[in-house]
Design a protein around this motif. Structure first.
Motif, PDB file in Angstrom:
ATOM      1  N   LYS A  13       0.833  -1.201   0.000  1.00 24.71           N
ATOM      2  CA  LYS A  13       0.000   0.000   0.000  1.00 24.71           C
ATOM      3  C   LYS A  13       0.878   1.266   0.000  1.00 24.71           C
ATOM      4  CE  LYS A  13      -3.826  -2.229   2.556  1.00 24.71           C
ATOM      5  NZ  LYS A  13      -4.699  -2.129   3.760  1.00 24.71           N
ATOM      6  N   HIS A  55     -16.762  -4.645  -0.190  1.00 24.71           N
ATOM      7  CA  HIS A  55     -17.350  -5.309   0.980  1.00 24.71           C
ATOM      8  C   HIS A  55     -17.369  -4.391   2.211  1.00 24.71           C
ATOM      9  CE1 HIS A  55     -13.044  -5.879   1.316  1.00 24.71           C
ATOM     10  NE2 HIS A  55     -13.149  -6.281   2.572  1.00 24.71           N
ATOM     11  N   PHE A  61     -15.311   4.185   7.928  1.00 23.63           N
ATOM     12  CA  PHE A  61     -13.974   4.559   7.445  1.00 23.63           C
ATOM     13  C   PHE A  61     -13.806   4.350   5.933  1.00 23.63           C
ATOM     14  CE2 PHE A  61     -13.864   0.197   9.114  1.00 23.63           C
ATOM     15  CZ  PHE A  61     -13.385  -0.518   8.014  1.00 23.63           C
ATOM     16  N   LEU A  65     -10.567   5.057   3.615  1.00 19.27           N
ATOM     17  CA  LEU A  65      -9.895   3.872   3.061  1.00 19.27           C
ATOM     18  C   LEU A  65      -9.626   4.029   1.557  1.00 19.27           C
ATOM     19  CD1 LEU A  65      -8.968   0.909   3.494  1.00 19.27           C
ATOM     20  CD2 LEU A  65     -11.355   0.207   3.167  1.00 19.27           C
ATOM     21  N   THR A 100      -5.538  -7.574  10.739  1.00 13.58           N
ATOM     22  CA  THR A 100      -5.910  -6.299  10.110  1.00 13.58           C
ATOM     23  C   THR A 100      -5.499  -5.099  10.979  1.00 13.58           C
ATOM     24  OG1 THR A 100      -7.831  -7.452   9.200  1.00 13.58           O
ATOM     25  CG2 THR A 100      -7.877  -5.042   9.142  1.00 13.58           C
ATOM     26  N   GLY A 121      -8.574   7.494  11.357  1.00 14.55           N
ATOM     27  CA  GLY A 121      -9.509   6.393  11.559  1.00 14.55           C
ATOM     28  C   GLY A 121      -9.227   5.128  10.776  1.00 14.55           C
ATOM     29  N   TYR A 123      -6.809   1.979   9.486  1.00 19.36           N
ATOM     30  CA  TYR A 123      -5.575   1.265   9.859  1.00 19.36           C
ATOM     31  C   TYR A 123      -4.603   1.348   8.687  1.00 19.36           C
ATOM     32  CZ  TYR A 123      -8.577  -1.220  13.261  1.00 19.36           C
ATOM     33  OH  TYR A 123      -9.464  -1.554  14.247  1.00 19.36           O
ATOM     34  N   ASN A 125      -1.843  -0.336   7.393  1.00 18.51           N
ATOM     35  CA  ASN A 125      -1.193  -1.616   7.698  1.00 18.51           C
ATOM     36  C   ASN A 125      -0.295  -2.128   6.564  1.00 18.51           C
ATOM     37  OD1 ASN A 125      -3.287  -2.263   6.058  1.00 18.51           O
ATOM     38  ND2 ASN A 125      -4.453  -3.418   7.578  1.00 18.51           N
ATOM     39  N   HIS A 128      -1.861  -5.269   1.623  1.00 21.64           N
ATOM     40  CA  HIS A 128      -3.126  -6.000   1.468  1.00 21.64           C
ATOM     41  C   HIS A 128      -2.812  -7.426   1.055  1.00 21.64           C
ATOM     42  CE1 HIS A 128      -7.074  -7.254   0.087  1.00 21.64           C
ATOM     43  NE2 HIS A 128      -6.433  -7.783  -0.935  1.00 21.64           N
ATOM     44  N   VAL A 129      -3.539  -8.373   1.611  1.00 20.74           N
ATOM     45  CA  VAL A 129      -3.410  -9.778   1.172  1.00 20.74           C
ATOM     46  C   VAL A 129      -4.812 -10.378   1.102  1.00 20.74           C
ATOM     47  CG1 VAL A 129      -1.110 -10.053   2.168  1.00 20.74           C
ATOM     48  CG2 VAL A 129      -3.051 -10.659   3.549  1.00 20.74           C
TER      49      VAL A 129
HETATM   50  P1  IDP Z   1      -7.849  -7.128   5.629  1.00 19.36           P
HETATM   51  O1  IDP Z   1      -7.069  -6.062   4.887  1.00 19.36           O
HETATM   52  O2  IDP Z   1      -7.085  -7.682   6.796  1.00 19.36           O
HETATM   53  O3  IDP Z   1      -8.381  -8.214   4.717  1.00 19.36           O
HETATM   54  P2  IDP Z   1     -10.498  -5.880   5.653  1.00 19.36           P
HETATM   55  O4  IDP Z   1     -11.567  -6.096   6.674  1.00 19.36           O
HETATM   56  O5  IDP Z   1     -10.726  -6.458   4.295  1.00 19.36           O
HETATM   57  O6  IDP Z   1      -9.118  -6.416   6.298  1.00 19.36           O
HETATM   58  O7  IDP Z   1     -10.266  -4.311   5.564  1.00 19.36           O
HETATM   59  C1  IDP Z   1      -9.561  -3.713   4.497  1.00 19.36           C
HETATM   60  C2  IDP Z   1      -8.692  -2.587   5.049  1.00 19.36           C
HETATM   61  O8  IDP Z   1      -9.542  -1.585   5.657  1.00 19.36           O
HETATM   62  C3  IDP Z   1      -7.741  -2.995   6.167  1.00 19.36           C
HETATM   63  O9  IDP Z   1      -6.548  -3.583   5.684  1.00 19.36           O
HETATM   64  C4  IDP Z   1      -7.503  -1.673   6.883  1.00 19.36           C
HETATM   65  O10 IDP Z   1      -6.594  -0.843   6.165  1.00 19.36           O
HETATM   66  C5  IDP Z   1      -8.893  -1.045   6.807  1.00 19.36           C
HETATM   67  N1  IDP Z   1      -9.729  -1.394   7.983  1.00 19.36           N
HETATM   68  C6  IDP Z   1     -10.417  -2.551   8.190  1.00 19.36           C
HETATM   69  N2  IDP Z   1     -11.101  -2.534   9.343  1.00 19.36           N
HETATM   70  C7  IDP Z   1     -10.854  -1.321   9.904  1.00 19.36           C
HETATM   71  C8  IDP Z   1     -11.300  -0.685  11.128  1.00 19.36           C
HETATM   72  O11 IDP Z   1     -12.060  -1.230  11.938  1.00 19.36           O
HETATM   73  N3  IDP Z   1     -10.834   0.576  11.354  1.00 19.36           N
HETATM   74  C9  IDP Z   1     -10.000   1.217  10.489  1.00 19.36           C
HETATM   75  N4  IDP Z   1      -9.563   0.664   9.339  1.00 19.36           N
HETATM   76  C10 IDP Z   1      -9.982  -0.593   9.030  1.00 19.36           C
END
Ligand code: IDP
Ligand code: MG
Length: 167
Positions: A13, A55, A61, A65, A100, A121, A123, A125, A128-129
């Protein structure tokens, strides 16, 4: 029993690119001994971002996002997209990536090591996977055209090189 070969989508990302983590992330992912069968740098359109994260469209957020994956938060209008392929690819890559939420992720995982929670607000991270075979197939179809992937994901056979020379 021999595990099934799978393909999975990885995105580094914009925060991962801005923090110069590409090398670190690829090194970590090489622990899986999976193969990279496609790779490119993508400037992410709003349409692609919204489709990729469809989804989550009802989450508070979601808007942030979409800005995040498009690079608006990091002044980096790009992501690196890769397809990893091999036995149990989805679980192996997901385990290395970590949870996540970077604060809950195993501190030795990629997200645990490099991710952060922002005041905005979302994450951040760094990676992405894909999380299931169905999701991986959908996502790979969104980010890559079939000719960009060097194996036939269904049969597992390598494609013939194309006799094309770019001028
Ligand atoms: P994943 O990336 O672990 O598959 P997803 O639920 O598909 O998780 O969410 C996509 C992305 O949205 C996450 O990688 C993160 O950047 C963001 N995200 C997901 N849930 C939250 C949350 O509760 N608060 C803030 N950001 C979130
Ligand atoms: Mg997901």
């Amino acid at each position: 029993m021999k595990s099934k070969n799978q393909a999975t989508l990885v995105l580094i990302k914009p925060d991962g690119l801005k923090k110069s983590l590409t090398g670190n992330i690829l090194t970590r992912l090489s622990e899986t001994k999976l193969e990279i069968v496609a790779a490119k740098i993508v400037c992410v359109s709003k349409e692609l971002a919204e489709e990729h994260y469809r989804h989550l469209k009802d989450k508070p957020f979601f808007g942030e996002l979409i800005h995040y994956i498009m690079g608006d938060l990091h002044n980096r209008k790009k992501v690196m997209a890769l397809v990893y392929w091999g036995p149990d690819a989805i679980t192996k890559v997901r385990q290395l990536a970590g949870s996540t939420n970077p604060e809950e992720a195993d501190p030795t995982s990629i997200r645990g090591s490099y991710g952060r929670i922002t005041t905005g607000g979302v994450y951040e991270n760094v990676i992405h996977v894909s999380s299931s075979e169905e999701e991986a197939n959908r996502e790979i179809g969104l980010w890559f055209s079939p000719e960009e992937i060097i194996v036939n994901v269904e049969s597992g056979s390598y494609k013939e090189p194309k006799p094309k020379i770019k001028k």
